[in-house]
Write a protein that holds these residues in place. Sequence first.
Motif, PDB file in Angstrom:
ATOM      1  N   UNK A   8     -15.219 -23.507 -24.825  1.00  0.00           N
ATOM      2  CA  UNK A   8     -15.692 -23.106 -26.678  1.00  0.00           C
ATOM      3  C   UNK A   8     -16.871 -22.262 -26.280  1.00  0.00           C
ATOM      4  N   UNK A   9     -17.684 -22.187 -25.365  1.00  0.00           N
ATOM      5  CA  UNK A   9     -18.513 -20.896 -25.049  1.00  0.00           C
ATOM      6  C   UNK A   9     -17.783 -19.569 -25.030  1.00  0.00           C
ATOM      7  N   UNK A  10     -17.343 -19.906 -24.706  1.00  0.00           N
ATOM      8  CA  UNK A  10     -16.598 -18.017 -24.284  1.00  0.00           C
ATOM      9  C   UNK A  10     -16.191 -17.089 -24.774  1.00  0.00           C
ATOM     10  N   UNK A  31     -10.683 -19.541 -19.246  1.00  0.00           N
ATOM     11  CA  UNK A  31      -9.171 -18.589 -19.705  1.00  0.00           C
ATOM     12  C   UNK A  31     -10.077 -17.403 -20.841  1.00  0.00           C
ATOM     13  N   UNK A  32     -11.039 -17.924 -21.402  1.00  0.00           N
ATOM     14  CA  UNK A  32     -11.881 -17.198 -22.390  1.00  0.00           C
ATOM     15  C   UNK A  32     -12.632 -16.185 -21.854  1.00  0.00           C
ATOM     16  N   UNK A  33     -13.559 -16.508 -20.602  1.00  0.00           N
ATOM     17  CA  UNK A  33     -14.086 -15.843 -20.022  1.00  0.00           C
ATOM     18  C   UNK A  33     -13.344 -14.801 -19.099  1.00  0.00           C
ATOM     19  N   UNK A  80     -26.108 -25.809 -28.066  1.00  0.00           N
ATOM     20  CA  UNK A  80     -25.082 -25.993 -28.720  1.00  0.00           C
ATOM     21  C   UNK A  80     -23.397 -26.098 -28.164  1.00  0.00           C
ATOM     22  N   UNK A  81     -23.077 -25.835 -26.974  1.00  0.00           N
ATOM     23  CA  UNK A  81     -21.799 -26.146 -26.576  1.00  0.00           C
ATOM     24  C   UNK A  81     -21.765 -26.900 -25.766  1.00  0.00           C
ATOM     25  N   UNK A  82     -22.540 -27.941 -25.573  1.00  0.00           N
ATOM     26  CA  UNK A  82     -23.042 -29.122 -24.416  1.00  0.00           C
ATOM     27  C   UNK A  82     -22.936 -28.818 -23.237  1.00  0.00           C
TER      28      UNK A  82
END
Length: 249
Positions: A13-15, A80-82, A183-185
């Motif tokens: 979720x961060x990326x 995967x988003x990174x 915020x992303x833990x």
Amino acid sequence: MSVPGTYTQAWESFWRDAPPSDGAVFWDADASLTAALQVPLFEPYFDAGLPVVDFGCGNGTQTRYLAERYDRVVGVDLSAAAIEHARRADPHGIAEYQQFNGADAAVARRLHAEMGDANVYMRGVLHQCEPADREPLIEGIAILLGERGRVFAVELAAAAKGLLLGLAQAPGGPPPKLGAVFAHGLTPGEVADEDVPGYFAAAGLELLAGGEQPLRTTEFHPDGTRIELPSKWLVAGAGDQARPGSTEV
Ligand SMILES: C[S@@+](CC[C@H](N)C(=O)[O-])C[C@H]1O[C@@H](n2cnc3c(N)ncnc32)[C@H](O)[C@@H]1O
């Protein structure tokens, strides 16, 4: 390898939410302030003929710099988003990228079988992975190194944690890019200084050099100075390798 859990989701979720622009992520300082200053630390130890794996490459800022210096560079990351960010930022494909859980020995073995012994560059990953994955992660690195590769690893020092907590508790809240991390833990700076060399030794790796160099961020203190986090680096390799005039361990 741990069961996919909170850290995997937090990184994804961060990326997914991270803006693609240069310097938009807290630790994503330009390579001129990062990898370029680290090259003199690891270059004497790396066999320049080996491929380089940027282990936990994030959006690939340092990967692209390494790809200008080494013939084959592969950026790998849990998220995967990174990897999507890294591919988008490298339209000419000067490096390769793979989504890869570094704590999965089977995946590390497959990559090693395909590329042979490799050098590994790792910046700020051990302290930002699933705690149960710390040992398997360094074992994964040992697989990639094989007999001839060496790893350069730089991780936040324990002293960084106090600085981060101070920034988090600032009256106006943390600097926005650090706020996005919390915020992303994600909880940076959780690994004790003395534990880091132990993870490498437990994976059968010998420490060849080490020292301190701050991790430069993309955020600034109210007085305009750049926020830099105390960090420690090391170079390690398979047990019985020769040392090229070692330093500072
Ligand atoms: C603080 S970021 C550093 C990114 C990059 N090394 C840099 O310096 O810009 C940590 C990265 O490690 C990745 N990571 C965490 N655990 C991992 C694992 N088990 N295998 C591979 N990558 C992992 C995260 O997805 C994240 O992109």
